[in-house]
Write a protein that holds these residues in place. Structure first.
Motif, short mmCIF file in Angstrom:
data_model
loop_
_atom_site.label_atom_id
_atom_site.label_comp_id
_atom_site.label_asym_id
_atom_site.label_seq_id
_atom_site.Cartn_x
_atom_site.Cartn_y
_atom_site.Cartn_z
N LEU A 32 1.14 -1.20 0.00
CA LEU A 32 0.31 0.21 -0.32
C LEU A 32 0.75 1.44 -0.01
O LEU A 32 2.25 1.48 0.67
N PRO A 33 0.39 2.10 -0.80
CA PRO A 33 1.06 3.95 -0.79
C PRO A 33 0.74 4.52 0.19
O PRO A 33 1.30 5.93 0.90
N SER A 52 -2.61 10.95 -10.07
CA SER A 52 -1.20 10.50 -10.41
C SER A 52 -0.98 9.18 -9.56
O SER A 52 -0.67 7.71 -10.13
N GLU A 53 -1.67 9.40 -8.44
CA GLU A 53 -1.27 8.27 -7.29
C GLU A 53 -1.99 7.34 -7.27
O GLU A 53 -2.09 5.98 -7.03
N ASN A 59 -2.26 0.29 -11.28
CA ASN A 59 -1.09 -0.24 -12.63
C ASN A 59 -0.71 -1.31 -11.17
O ASN A 59 0.07 -2.50 -12.17
N SER A 60 -0.02 -0.57 -10.57
CA SER A 60 1.09 -1.62 -9.74
C SER A 60 0.33 -3.03 -9.27
O SER A 60 0.46 -3.97 -8.10
N GLY A 65 -0.84 -9.98 -9.12
CA GLY A 65 -2.11 -10.97 -9.37
C GLY A 65 -3.61 -10.61 -9.73
O GLY A 65 -4.64 -11.11 -9.23
N LEU A 66 -4.21 -9.49 -9.09
CA LEU A 66 -5.30 -8.72 -9.32
C LEU A 66 -5.91 -8.22 -10.92
O LEU A 66 -5.50 -7.93 -11.00
N ASP A 67 -7.10 -8.28 -10.72
CA ASP A 67 -7.09 -8.26 -12.47
C ASP A 67 -8.84 -7.45 -12.77
O ASP A 67 -9.46 -7.13 -11.67
#
Length: 146
Positions: A32-33, A52-53, A59-60, A65-67
């Motif tokens: 997590l960011p 942007s965050e 995208n990360s 493995g998350l779709d």
């Protein structure tokens, strides 16, 4: 149950994290960011402010493995805005506003919950309080001018 939506919340199905992320919840939490997140054991809301965050975090998630697909139907990841609601249509999560005051009075906050969830318990990020929050500053009621 339900999770708080503020600014832009990236919504992730807990079951998908448990099923597809190698290392499960522990790996996901380390990824997590921000520490501004909450979970109701069905849905995770990761609250981010800058577009942007949101883009970078979303995208990360694919390599974990998350779709999801920016253009397609949300599978494991969806997005909600505290003022506009769900950013793209999603058949497994619903957005609404609820009053969090005494006996169901104001103030109102934006929430999401899994479709069919009957619990009205609200989960909030650790340490979150209405006073000084983005919800207090910008409101949670849908703005028809968007």
């Amino acid at each position: 149950m339900a999770v708080l939506v503020e600014a832009t919340s990236v919504l992730i199905r807990v079951a998908a994290v448990n099923e597809r992320v190698i290392g499960g919840w522990d790996t996901f939490i380390q990824h997590l960011p921000t520490d501004c997140f909450c979970s109701d054991d069905e849905l995770i809301s990761v609250i981010l402010i800058a577009p942007s965050e949101v883009t970078a975090f979303a995208n990360s998630l694919k390599p974990l493995g998350l779709d999801f697909d920016w253009q397609g139907e949300p599978v494991d990841v969806a997005f909600a805005d505290q003022k506009r609601g769900l950013i793209t249509p999603c058949n497994w999560v619903e957005f609404t506003n609820v009053n969090i005051g005494i006996a169901g009075t104001g103030p109102s906050v934006a929430i999401c919950r899994m479709v069919g969830s009957q619990s009205h318990e609200l989960r909030l990020p650790e340490g979150w309080q209405y006073s000084g929050s983005l919800t207090e500053a910008f409101g949670a009621e849908a703005n028809p001018s968007y």
